[in-house]
Design a protein around this motif. Structure first.
Motif, mmCIF file in Angstrom:
data_model
loop_
_atom_site.group_PDB
_atom_site.id
_atom_site.type_symbol
_atom_site.label_atom_id
_atom_site.label_comp_id
_atom_site.label_asym_id
_atom_site.label_seq_id
_atom_site.Cartn_x
_atom_site.Cartn_y
_atom_site.Cartn_z
ATOM 1 N N GLN A 40 0.875 -1.025 -0.031
ATOM 2 C CA GLN A 40 -0.336 -0.215 -0.234
ATOM 3 C C GLN A 40 1.078 1.241 0.098
ATOM 4 O OE1 GLN A 40 -3.561 -0.783 2.533
ATOM 5 N NE2 GLN A 40 -3.663 1.875 2.498
ATOM 6 N N GLN A 41 0.439 2.031 -0.584
ATOM 7 C CA GLN A 41 1.579 3.528 -0.849
ATOM 8 C C GLN A 41 0.736 4.415 -0.123
ATOM 9 O OE1 GLN A 41 0.530 4.541 -4.866
ATOM 10 N NE2 GLN A 41 2.937 3.286 -5.426
ATOM 11 N N GLY A 42 1.333 5.643 0.369
ATOM 12 C CA GLY A 42 1.191 6.288 0.955
ATOM 13 C C GLY A 42 1.034 6.050 2.872
ATOM 14 N N LEU A 43 1.335 4.826 3.222
ATOM 15 C CA LEU A 43 1.551 5.151 4.350
ATOM 16 C C LEU A 43 2.097 5.634 5.446
ATOM 17 C CD1 LEU A 43 1.667 0.478 4.875
ATOM 18 C CD2 LEU A 43 -0.134 2.322 5.186
ATOM 19 N N THR A 44 1.932 6.421 6.645
ATOM 20 C CA THR A 44 2.417 7.414 7.363
ATOM 21 C C THR A 44 3.752 6.811 8.469
ATOM 22 O OG1 THR A 44 0.253 7.235 8.662
ATOM 23 C CG2 THR A 44 0.392 9.013 7.046
ATOM 24 N N TRP A 45 3.404 5.461 8.347
ATOM 25 C CA TRP A 45 4.518 4.729 9.574
ATOM 26 C C TRP A 45 5.074 3.580 8.753
ATOM 27 C CZ3 TRP A 45 2.681 -0.181 8.656
ATOM 28 C CH2 TRP A 45 1.367 -0.491 8.772
ATOM 29 N N ASP A 46 6.430 3.675 8.875
ATOM 30 C CA ASP A 46 6.997 2.212 9.075
ATOM 31 C C ASP A 46 6.791 0.824 9.722
ATOM 32 O OD1 ASP A 46 9.684 0.809 6.887
ATOM 33 O OD2 ASP A 46 10.279 1.469 9.178
ATOM 34 N N PRO A 47 6.641 -0.268 9.350
ATOM 35 C CA PRO A 47 7.145 -1.255 10.124
ATOM 36 C C PRO A 47 8.428 -1.567 11.067
ATOM 37 C CG PRO A 47 7.353 -2.284 8.258
ATOM 38 C CD PRO A 47 7.061 -0.813 7.948
ATOM 39 N N ILE A 48 9.056 -0.936 11.119
ATOM 40 C CA ILE A 48 10.301 -1.506 11.604
ATOM 41 C C ILE A 48 11.118 -0.223 12.467
ATOM 42 C CG2 ILE A 48 13.505 -1.607 11.685
ATOM 43 C CD1 ILE A 48 11.791 -3.928 10.192
ATOM 44 N N ARG A 49 11.110 1.374 11.541
ATOM 45 C CA ARG A 49 11.543 2.537 12.330
ATOM 46 C C ARG A 49 10.180 2.986 13.556
ATOM 47 N NH1 ARG A 49 10.521 5.798 8.000
ATOM 48 N NH2 ARG A 49 8.124 6.419 8.397
ATOM 49 N N ASP A 50 8.839 2.906 13.336
ATOM 50 C CA ASP A 50 8.043 3.300 14.107
ATOM 51 C C ASP A 50 7.501 2.618 14.985
ATOM 52 O OD1 ASP A 50 8.046 5.944 12.748
ATOM 53 O OD2 ASP A 50 6.797 4.849 11.577
ATOM 54 N N PHE A 51 7.484 1.029 15.271
ATOM 55 C CA PHE A 51 7.142 0.327 16.294
ATOM 56 C C PHE A 51 8.489 -0.399 17.279
ATOM 57 C CE2 PHE A 51 4.015 0.629 13.603
ATOM 58 C CZ PHE A 51 2.954 0.159 13.391
ATOM 59 N N THR A 52 7.816 -0.949 17.998
ATOM 60 C CA THR A 52 9.300 -1.234 19.658
ATOM 61 C C THR A 52 8.680 -3.188 18.610
ATOM 62 O OG1 THR A 52 9.165 0.422 20.948
ATOM 63 C CG2 THR A 52 9.745 -1.942 21.918
ATOM 64 N N HIS A 53 9.394 -3.693 18.836
ATOM 65 C CA HIS A 53 9.023 -4.696 18.177
ATOM 66 C C HIS A 53 9.509 -6.418 20.231
ATOM 67 C CE1 HIS A 53 11.026 -3.612 14.904
ATOM 68 N NE2 HIS A 53 10.182 -3.261 14.541
ATOM 69 N N ILE A 54 7.610 -6.210 20.311
ATOM 70 C CA ILE A 54 8.176 -6.817 21.566
ATOM 71 C C ILE A 54 8.234 -8.365 21.463
ATOM 72 C CG2 ILE A 54 6.708 -7.628 23.758
ATOM 73 C CD1 ILE A 54 7.339 -4.791 23.584
#
Length: 328
Positions: free
Chosen positions: A109-123
């Motif tokens: 999906q284009q235009g997402l405002t978040w990145d799964p690596i950069r914008d999350f803490t991986h528990i």
């Protein structure tokens, strides 16, 4: 008298300085000091919602605070995932993410405002949910080599899944590309509809999560060929080989359910949550309930889970590109 005045003033100043110092009881609460919420990016009643609610009860006992599940469905999981990414990084907002939300959608999906690596803490990765490739039982197919041979003789044969860009879809594309089968993907509004059409002979094969497939497999209306995962055979279908057993040893397209938090969570809070989750799963009936749902518990460390996401991201990007799927 002057000396007494100076001593009194110094004592007052010292007391004032002490009062201004950030004491742990004043400036920082011991985590957690209030309820914790888990955002689920899909509607109530689905697999992610059930897992979150199973986890919430023993997790609340471990944390000593209520754990509330909040459903934020919509946009194929994008709405709830974005809400999690934008929440304060204080440990009071967690979210249940999946292969769809954190490994596929970012490339789809284009235009997402978040990145799964950069914008999350991986528990932690709570567990993998393997997919199953099954065929209509009237077909002369009982093994993976027989399926490959049949598909090569029936170019354009269809396989059904629960939708475009799902792990089921990408698993089918991966298989088709690896063996030059030229399979035709048929996206349904739900995996149950794809299963029903395969059982009725409208399409020859279907790929879906193992627990969703079990009723039709057990009734003989679908014939399982392989479990599509990298963790070996499933306890729910012990006689069905894993796709890595000779067919595709390096197969990595897997469906996971995992726990995330906003980026920037303090290390002490990350460790507190991770330890509580591991204890909640292992010291209750949750682990067995997960297994009964077809989930293979993992509970890897935050560092291990983060490494897994980084390692597999390029693979999912390639598979999305190969599939031609795109959501604007």
């Amino acid at each position: 008298m002057a000396q007494l005045f100076r001593r009194t003033a110094a004592a007052i100043l010292s007391l004032g300085s002490l009062l201004l110092l950030p004491g742990p009881a004043v400036a920082q609460d011991v985590y957690p000091s209030r309820p914790v919420r888990i955002i689920v990016s899909f509607a109530p009643g689905g697999g992610a919602d059930i897992m979150a609610r199973l986890l919430a009860v023993p997790l609340a006992r471990e944390l000593g605070q209520p754990v509330v599940v909040e459903n934020r469905a919509g946009g194929g999981g994008v709405i709830g995932t974005e809400a999690c990414a934008r929440a304060p990084a204080d440990g009071y907002t967690l979210c249940l993410g999946s292969t769809t939300t954190h490994s596929i959608v970012p490339h789809l999906q284009q235009g997402l405002t978040w990145d799964p690596i950069r914008d999350f803490t991986h528990i932690t990765n709570l567990g993998f949910q393997p997919n199953v490739l099954a065929v209509n039982p009237n077909l002369p197919i009982r093994t993976m080599p027989e399926l490959i041979d049949w598909a090569r003789r029936n170019r354009g044969a269809a396989y059904g899944t629960s939708g475009v860009g799902t792990s089921n879809h990408l698993a089918g594309e991966y298989l088709s590309r690896q063996f030059d089968l030229q399979l035709n993907h048929v996206a349904y509004r739900g995996g149950n509809l794809a299963q029903q059409d395969a059982a009725a002979g409208q399409i020859p094969m279907v790929i879906d999560q193992i627990t969703a497939m079990l009723p039709l497999i057990q009734s003989g209306r679908l014939r399982p060929i392989v479990v599509a995962g990298s963790r070996g055979r499933s306890a729910l279908l012990p006689d069905v080989p894993n796709i890595t057993e000779g067919t595709l040893p390096d197969f990595r397209v897997e469906s996971y359910q995992a726990l995330f938090a906003p980026a920037g969570l303090p290390p002490a809070v990350v460790n507190r949550i991770y330890t509580a989750v591991v204890n909640a799963v292992n010291n209750s009936d949750v682990r067995q309930r997960f297994v009964e749902m077809g989930t293979e518990p993992v509970l890897n460390t935050p560092a291990e889970f983060s490494a897994y996401l980084r390692e597999t991201s390029p693979m999912y990007q390639r598979l999305v590109e190969i599939s031609g799927a795109r959501v604007n």
